[in-house]
Design an enzyme around this catalytic site. Structure first.
Site, PDB file in Angstrom:
ATOM      1  N   PRO A  16       6.875  19.604 -32.507  1.00  0.00           N
ATOM      2  CA  PRO A  16       5.252  20.089 -32.033  1.00  0.00           C
ATOM      3  C   PRO A  16       6.477  21.970 -30.725  1.00  0.00           C
ATOM      4  CG  PRO A  16       5.436  18.921 -30.764  1.00  0.00           C
ATOM      5  CD  PRO A  16       6.172  18.340 -31.649  1.00  0.00           C
ATOM      6  N   ALA A  69       6.581  22.549 -26.723  1.00  0.00           N
ATOM      7  CA  ALA A  69       5.716  21.919 -25.975  1.00  0.00           C
ATOM      8  C   ALA A  69       6.879  21.262 -25.334  1.00  0.00           C
ATOM      9  CB  ALA A  69       4.988  20.772 -26.831  1.00  0.00           C
ATOM     10  N   GLY A  70       8.145  21.725 -25.143  1.00  0.00           N
ATOM     11  CA  GLY A  70       8.970  21.164 -24.400  1.00  0.00           C
ATOM     12  C   GLY A  70       9.600  19.553 -24.694  1.00  0.00           C
ATOM     13  N   GLY A  87      12.378  20.725 -27.152  1.00  0.00           N
ATOM     14  CA  GLY A  87      13.513  20.674 -28.095  1.00  0.00           C
ATOM     15  C   GLY A  87      13.532  21.187 -29.062  1.00  0.00           C
ATOM     16  N   SER A  88      12.482  21.850 -29.863  1.00  0.00           N
ATOM     17  CA  SER A  88      12.158  22.238 -30.649  1.00  0.00           C
ATOM     18  C   SER A  88      13.433  23.420 -31.408  1.00  0.00           C
ATOM     19  CB  SER A  88      10.844  22.711 -31.116  1.00  0.00           C
ATOM     20  OG  SER A  88      10.403  24.175 -31.226  1.00  0.00           O
ATOM     21  N   ALA A 126      16.067  24.415 -29.331  1.00  0.00           N
ATOM     22  CA  ALA A 126      17.695  23.828 -29.802  1.00  0.00           C
ATOM     23  C   ALA A 126      17.917  22.374 -31.012  1.00  0.00           C
ATOM     24  CB  ALA A 126      17.897  22.616 -28.305  1.00  0.00           C
ATOM     25  N   ALA A 127      16.792  21.676 -31.501  1.00  0.00           N
ATOM     26  CA  ALA A 127      17.278  21.151 -32.437  1.00  0.00           C
ATOM     27  C   ALA A 127      16.738  21.938 -33.766  1.00  0.00           C
ATOM     28  CB  ALA A 127      16.016  20.537 -32.577  1.00  0.00           C
ATOM     29  N   ASP A 167      19.649  20.570 -23.174  1.00  0.00           N
ATOM     30  CA  ASP A 167      18.999  20.353 -24.098  1.00  0.00           C
ATOM     31  C   ASP A 167      19.170  19.649 -25.522  1.00  0.00           C
ATOM     32  OD1 ASP A 167      16.172  20.266 -22.896  1.00  0.00           O
ATOM     33  OD2 ASP A 167      15.466  22.243 -24.067  1.00  0.00           O
TER      34      ASP A 167
HETATM   35  C1  MEV Z   1      13.816  22.179 -20.534  1.00  0.00           C
HETATM   36  O1  MEV Z   1      13.515  21.213 -21.640  1.00  0.00           O
HETATM   37  C2  MEV Z   1      13.900  21.880 -18.928  1.00  0.00           C
HETATM   38  C3  MEV Z   1      13.884  22.713 -18.215  1.00  0.00           C
HETATM   39  O2  MEV Z   1      14.723  21.567 -17.297  1.00  0.00           O
HETATM   40  C4  MEV Z   1      14.845  24.076 -18.917  1.00  0.00           C
HETATM   41  C5  MEV Z   1      16.374  23.975 -19.263  1.00  0.00           C
HETATM   42  O3  MEV Z   1      16.341  22.624 -18.046  1.00  0.00           O
HETATM   43  O4  MEV Z   1      16.924  24.456 -19.043  1.00  0.00           O
HETATM   44  C6  MEV Z   1      12.947  23.457 -17.339  1.00  0.00           C
END
Ligand code: MEV
Length: 318
Positions: free
Chosen positions: A101, A104-105, A107-108, A110-111, A152
């Site tokens: 997703p 949505a946190g 890592g889309s 970076a992946a 990430d």
């Molecule tokens: C992002 O997955 C996590 C954060 O801590 C940002 C980062 O570490 O770059 C919010």
């Protein structure tokens, strides 16, 4: 020439997001159930050096030369080509797809970068080692959100649970016994760069106040490292709740995250917190194996648009 595919998994942060940007440790794990892929193959219709990029999920179908070099996909391709320094580049096509997703946190971004770097370098006969894939992915991450900590790109490239701290050697975590995690998506999309830069402004105004909170989070992460290795889910649960309370103090939670977190706790999870940038995106809960179904159901009932269960176990140290 056959199709070459570069792949990378999604990720989820268990402990320490945001504080990790300010030098504290954090723990993240790969999530193999979602992944990004870049299929690379010759383009016989184009001239040498022309690179056709397709990411149909986001409606993109164009040539590299037409893309803004700051576009993350263009940056991933250009950084790979600059790293390889080849004299001759054949015409080729890169088809990108991802089940991770967006915003949505998980890592889309970076992946997708890691998949592109792997796919193109392998297609051109010079597969890059993980250390370079991670470094180049980090460079693209800077475009995504300006001030990435570096966690990430590492967890996604190495595809192992990591204990990460800026400017320290990366540690892979060996987990002795299984632990079970449930990830619930609020469906609300907030780009990480927004929450990172908002917190950055607030930190600049009151550095001592925020540094103290980050330090407390760092202490939680250190304790969580031991609990995770021993699969002590009671302690992990308590630490998730403590980390969440501090993330709330940092004003990074929101109504939909709070609702899903409460639903997971009510259904018997040992602890739960938001994961990643916050103000939307995903939350994560740890639960005993017997409670997993109930927690999953409770999350859907509370409005989660997607729920992923994942387990962590016996990952070899390297
Ligand atoms: C992002 O997955 C996590 C954060 O801590 C940002 C980062 O570490 O770059 C919010």
């Amino acid at each position: 020439m056959a199709v070459i595919t570069g792949k990378a998994p999604g990720k989820i942060i268990l402990f320490g997001e945001h504080a990790v940007v300010y030098g504290q440790p954090a723990i993240a794990i790969p999530v193999a159930k979602v992944k990004a892929a870049a299929h690379v193959f010759p383009d016989f219709k184009s001239r040498a050096g022309e690179i056709h990029i397709q990411a149909l999920d986001i409606g993109l179908d164009t040539f590299l030369s037409e893309l803004d070099p700051q576009h993350p996909l263009a940056a991933a391709v250009n950084l790979t080509l600059a790293e390889l320094q080849l004299e001759h580049i054949p015409a080729f096509q890169v088809q990108i797809s991802s089940s991770i997703p967006i915003s949505a946190g998980m890592g889309s971004g970076a992946a997708i970068s890691a998949a592109i770097i792997r796919g193109i370098s392998a297609f051109l006969g010079r597969p890059l080692p993980d250390s370079t894939v991670s470094t180049l992915t980090y460079e693209v991450e800077k475009i995504h959100h300006g001030n990435p900590s570096g966690i990430d790109n590492n967890v996604i490239t190495y595809n192992k649970p990591v204990y990460y701290q800026k400017e320290q050697a990366l540690q892979f975590l060996q987990i002795e016994k299984e632990t079970h995690w449930v990830i619930g998506d609020t469906g609300e999309k907030t780009p990480t760069y927004e929450t990172v830069s908002d917190l950055g402004k607030r930190h600049a105004e009151k550095p001592q106040h925020y540094d103290q909170i980050f330090q407390t989070i760092g202490g939680i992460v250190q304790e969580a490292r031991g609990a995770l290795i021993k699969a002590d889910i009671k302690t992990l649960g308590r630490l998730l709740n403590e980390n969440q309370a501090l993330l709330c103090e940092l004003d990074l939670s929101c109504a939909s995250l709070d609702r899903l977190i409460q639903a997971a706790l009510d259904a018997g999870a040992e602890g739960a917190k938001l994961s990643g940038g916050g103000r939307g995106g995903n939350m994560i809960a740890v639960a005993s194996a017997s409670k997993m179904d109930a927690v999953e159901k409770a999350l859907y009932d509370a409005g989660a648009v997607n729920v992923i269960s994942t387990k962590l176990a016996g990952v070899p140290q390297s």
